[in-house]
Design a protein around this motif. Sequence first.
Motif, PDB file in Angstrom:
ATOM      1  N   GLU A   1     104.774   6.685   6.487  1.00  0.00           N
ATOM      2  CA  GLU A   1     104.262   7.197   8.217  1.00  0.00           C
ATOM      3  C   GLU A   1     103.832   6.171   9.029  1.00  0.00           C
ATOM      4  O   GLU A   1     104.197   5.976  10.327  1.00  0.00           O
ATOM      5  CB  GLU A   1     102.800   7.900   7.191  1.00  0.00           C
ATOM      6  CG  GLU A   1     103.205   9.322   8.298  1.00  0.00           C
ATOM      7  CD  GLU A   1     101.433  10.305   8.282  1.00  0.00           C
ATOM      8  OE1 GLU A   1     101.374  10.059   6.867  1.00  0.00           O
ATOM      9  OE2 GLU A   1     100.945  10.568   8.529  1.00  0.00           O
ATOM     10  N   ASN A   2     103.533   5.413   7.967  1.00  0.00           N
ATOM     11  CA  ASN A   2     102.568   3.557   8.930  1.00  0.00           C
ATOM     12  C   ASN A   2     104.263   3.265   9.517  1.00  0.00           C
ATOM     13  O   ASN A   2     104.179   2.586  10.595  1.00  0.00           O
ATOM     14  CB  ASN A   2     101.661   3.438   7.317  1.00  0.00           C
ATOM     15  CG  ASN A   2     101.133   3.042   7.486  1.00  0.00           C
ATOM     16  OD1 ASN A   2     100.368   4.222   7.749  1.00  0.00           O
ATOM     17  ND2 ASN A   2     100.505   3.050   6.325  1.00  0.00           N
TER      18      ASN A   2
ATOM     19  N   LEU B   1     107.312   4.270  10.102  1.00  0.00           N
ATOM     20  CA  LEU B   1     107.875   5.425  10.889  1.00  0.00           C
ATOM     21  C   LEU B   1     106.486   4.703  13.084  1.00  0.00           C
ATOM     22  O   LEU B   1     107.675   4.596  13.434  1.00  0.00           O
ATOM     23  CB  LEU B   1     107.796   6.109  11.163  1.00  0.00           C
ATOM     24  CG  LEU B   1     107.695   8.041  11.503  1.00  0.00           C
ATOM     25  CD1 LEU B   1     109.407   7.531  12.134  1.00  0.00           C
ATOM     26  CD2 LEU B   1     107.032   9.023  11.807  1.00  0.00           C
TER      27      LEU B   1
ATOM     28  N   ALA C   1     102.115  10.153  -2.964  1.00  0.00           N
ATOM     29  CA  ALA C   1     101.408   9.762  -1.690  1.00  0.00           C
ATOM     30  C   ALA C   1     101.298   8.587  -1.442  1.00  0.00           C
ATOM     31  O   ALA C   1     102.111   8.447  -0.260  1.00  0.00           O
ATOM     32  CB  ALA C   1      99.909  10.406  -1.983  1.00  0.00           C
ATOM     33  N   ILE C   2     101.879   7.666  -2.067  1.00  0.00           N
ATOM     34  CA  ILE C   2     102.094   5.935  -1.172  1.00  0.00           C
ATOM     35  C   ILE C   2     103.436   6.433  -0.877  1.00  0.00           C
ATOM     36  O   ILE C   2     103.159   6.123   0.252  1.00  0.00           O
ATOM     37  CB  ILE C   2     102.560   6.041  -3.097  1.00  0.00           C
ATOM     38  CG1 ILE C   2     100.639   5.176  -3.627  1.00  0.00           C
ATOM     39  CG2 ILE C   2     102.803   3.745  -2.179  1.00  0.00           C
ATOM     40  CD1 ILE C   2     100.826   4.844  -4.847  1.00  0.00           C
TER      41      ILE C   2
ATOM     42  N   GLN D   1     104.765   8.713   1.127  1.00  0.00           N
ATOM     43  CA  GLN D   1     104.224   9.353   1.931  1.00  0.00           C
ATOM     44  C   GLN D   1     103.501   8.360   2.979  1.00  0.00           C
ATOM     45  O   GLN D   1     104.178   8.224   4.145  1.00  0.00           O
ATOM     46  CB  GLN D   1     104.076  10.550   1.829  1.00  0.00           C
ATOM     47  CG  GLN D   1     103.771  12.054   3.216  1.00  0.00           C
ATOM     48  CD  GLN D   1     103.362  12.940   2.814  1.00  0.00           C
ATOM     49  OE1 GLN D   1     103.620  13.669   1.420  1.00  0.00           O
ATOM     50  NE2 GLN D   1     102.302  13.413   2.993  1.00  0.00           N
ATOM     51  N   GLY D   2     102.429   7.939   2.848  1.00  0.00           N
ATOM     52  CA  GLY D   2     101.058   7.454   3.082  1.00  0.00           C
ATOM     53  C   GLY D   2     102.364   6.249   4.438  1.00  0.00           C
ATOM     54  O   GLY D   2     102.549   5.639   4.984  1.00  0.00           O
ATOM     55  N   GLU D   3     103.136   5.241   3.102  1.00  0.00           N
ATOM     56  CA  GLU D   3     103.826   3.949   4.212  1.00  0.00           C
ATOM     57  C   GLU D   3     104.933   4.247   4.658  1.00  0.00           C
ATOM     58  O   GLU D   3     104.817   3.549   5.795  1.00  0.00           O
ATOM     59  CB  GLU D   3     104.246   3.279   2.430  1.00  0.00           C
ATOM     60  CG  GLU D   3     103.523   2.737   1.369  1.00  0.00           C
ATOM     61  CD  GLU D   3     102.972   1.476   1.832  1.00  0.00           C
ATOM     62  OE1 GLU D   3     103.220   1.298   3.093  1.00  0.00           O
ATOM     63  OE2 GLU D   3     101.933   1.491   0.525  1.00  0.00           O
TER      64      GLU D   3
END
Lengths: 495, 224
Positions: free
Chosen positions: A296-297, A299, A289-290, A292-294
Motif C-alpha cells: 500500500e505504501n 503504491l 498484514a505486512i 499488504q501494508g508495504e
Amino acid sequence: MKPLPFRIKIALLSTVISGVVLVAFGIAAYLMVFRQKMENLDTEIRSLGTRHPGWITSGRDYERLDESLGFIFGENHRDQILLAVKDPRGDVLYASDGWPEEIDPKRIGGDLTDDPQAARAARDDEELRGGHGWGGPGRGMGMGRGPAVFTKIPRFQTIATTRGEWRLGTLGTDETTLIIGLNARQARSELNRLRDGFLLALPLALFLVGLGGWNVAGRALRPMRVIAHTAEHVTARGLDQRIPLSNEDPEIARVIHVLNRMMDRLENSFRQATRFSADASHELKTPLAIMQGELENALQEASPGSKEQQVFGNLLEETQRLKTITNGLLLLARADAGQLKPALETVDLTAMLEGIVEDTRVLAEESRLEFEVKPIPAIRVQADPALLRTALLNLFVNAVKYNEPGGTIVVELETRENRVLLTLGNSGPGIPESDRARVFTRFHRVDAARQRLVDGVGLGLSLAREIARAHGGELELQESRPGWTCFVMRLVAAT
Amino acid sequence: MKILLVEDEKKIASFIRKGLEAQGFVVDLSHHGDEGFIAATTRPYDAIILDIMLPGKDGLSILRNLRERGMSVPVILLTARSELNERLEGLNLGADDYLTKPFYIEELIARLHVVTRRASGASQSILVVADLTMNLLTREVTRGGRKIDLTAREFELLEHLTRSPGRVLTRAQICERVWNYDFDPGTNLVEVYIQRLRKKVDSESEIKLIETVRGVGYRMKPDA
C-alpha cells in the motif's frame, strides 16, 4: 414403526411372563384343589357305602338305608345325597325319591372290575371271624352285621344336572351295586370362590409386577440417562464435561470409564484444532498484514501511472484475494472445531437482502442478468451481521457466476412459522447429477473447464453452509436441472 | 496530529508508521507493552493504536489501565484474531474502534480521522477538495455551490476518495471500505459506482476530480 422405550418393554415383558406363570399356576392349583375336593367326596361316599349292612336285600330295606343315610345330612337331605341300588344284571332295585331324571342309574358305573385285594381282605376277615355271622356283601345274602366289603373296584364320576352337580360313586359286590351320589355344590362353590378370588387378584398382581418392572428398568437405566445427559452437555457446552462415576455397577462403570476416556481424547484433539485456528490466524495474518501494508505504501510512493505502480496495484489485489481465502479457511477451521460462534444480534434481513440485491444487480449488469425479486416481507433474524452478509453474498455471487448471459436470478424470501426460507434460483446450465453431492465441498468448482471464466475460490458455498449451520439453519441445493438451479437457505426468525 | 503506535511486530509497525507519516501524522513507536504504557501515560497523544498481543503488558490491560486513570484518549485496537469476545472485551473496556489484521492503511487512517474527530468535536466534519465540499454531519455535498444528491453508498465512496486526495485506491480497498466486503467480487461493482459518481460530481465541471489510475485504481485529484 418406532421401537418401544426400553422401560415399557421391560414392564410389558415382566407382566406377560408373570401373567403366563400366574395363570398356569392358577390353573394347576385349581385342578389340584378340584381333585382334592372330589377325593374328599369320594372318601365320604366310600365311608357312607360301608354303612350298608350286608343283610339288606329288599327294596324296603334299601329305603331304610336311604333314610338312615339321609338322616346324616339332616332336613334337606334330598339335595345332599342320592342312593340307587342295582342288581348284578344292572336292573335298578331301588332309587331315592329325589333321583334326578337326567341320570339313568343303569348307565352309571357300568361293569365294575373285581378288586382281588379287597376280595382277599374280605375272605380273610370272614375266616378270622369264624366263617359265619359276619356276612358282608361279599357273601351276598349273608346275615353279617359288619360294614359292607366291596369286592369291586369302585368307580367315581361327576354329572351335572339341573339340580346341581353330583359326585356319583359306584360301589359293588358280586351281588349288588350301590350308587351313592353326593351333591358337589359346596365343593364347586368353594372352587368358584377360589377361582373368582384368583381372577380378581390377577390383574392387580400383574399391574404391580408391571409397575415393578417399570421401576426396575428405570433404576437400571438411570446411569444411561446420566450418560446421555452428559453427552448432550458435551455437545452443547464444551468438551470439559465428564460423566460422574458414583458407585455404579461394574458394567455401567466400565461404559462410563470408556466414554470419559473417549471424551478426553476428543477434548484433546478439539483443543488442538482450536489452537491451530487461533495460531494459524496469527501466523498467516501477520505476514499478510505486512505485505499488504508495504504494498500500500509502495503504491502511494510510486510515481503515478508508472509500471511499478501497476505492479504494486496488481500485487495488492492478489494480496486481497489471499486475505479472502485465508479468512475463509480460518472461518471453516473454526467451524470444524465447533468454534464458529456468531455474535448474535437482531438483523433486518430484508434491508440486508435489498442492499445485496442492489449490489448484485450491478455485478450482474455485465452478463445482462434479469432479476426477479419476489416481494420481500419484513423479516428480522438473530444473526451475526458480518457472517450472514458473507454467506448471502457468496450465494448471490455464485448465482451470478454460474449463470448464462441474459439469464435470470430469482430471489424469494418467506417465513414459515419461526423459520425463514431464502430461495435463490438462477437460470444457469445446472449442476450435473454426479457433482451435486460435492457442491458444498471445499475448493470444489463445478466444471473445471470453466475455471478461467469463473473467478473466485471454491469456498463460497461451503462457507455459506457453515455460516447457516452456525446460526441453527441450513443451506441446501434444492433443485438443479439445465436452465434452473436453486439453493435454499433456512434461518431462524427473530422472535 | 500525534499518534502513539504500540506494536511488537516490527515490520507491521514500520509500514503503519510510514503510511501514517505520509499522511502527515507524527508517530511515536513502541515495541513493548510496558514501554508503550509509560509513553501513553506520560506524553499527550491525539490517538493511540494498540496491538492486543504484546510482550509485557498486553493491549487490553494497557487500555484498561488508561481508562482507570481517567484518560479518554481515543484508542484503536489491532489484532490478528477476530474472535468475538476479544472484540467485545476491547469495546467494553473503552476502545474507540477495532481493526483485524490484515487491514489497509487507508482504513486505519479513515478510522483515526473518525475517532479523533469524535474526540475533538465537529471541527473536522467538513472535507474540501477544490470546489467540492462534503459535510460529514449533514451529509450535504456541493460542487461549486451546486448541491449534489448522493445515495448512501455513493456518499461513502466519495468520502473515501476525498479524505486523501492524490492517494490511489485499488478496487479491493474501495470494496472493503465502502461495501465492507472482505472479498473481491472480481467484477465491476466499483467501476459502476465510480461512473455514477462521476456523472453526478464531474459531468458539469471543467475539472474532473475523480481520476482513474490505469491498471491500479482511482484517486481524488490532488490539490494543486
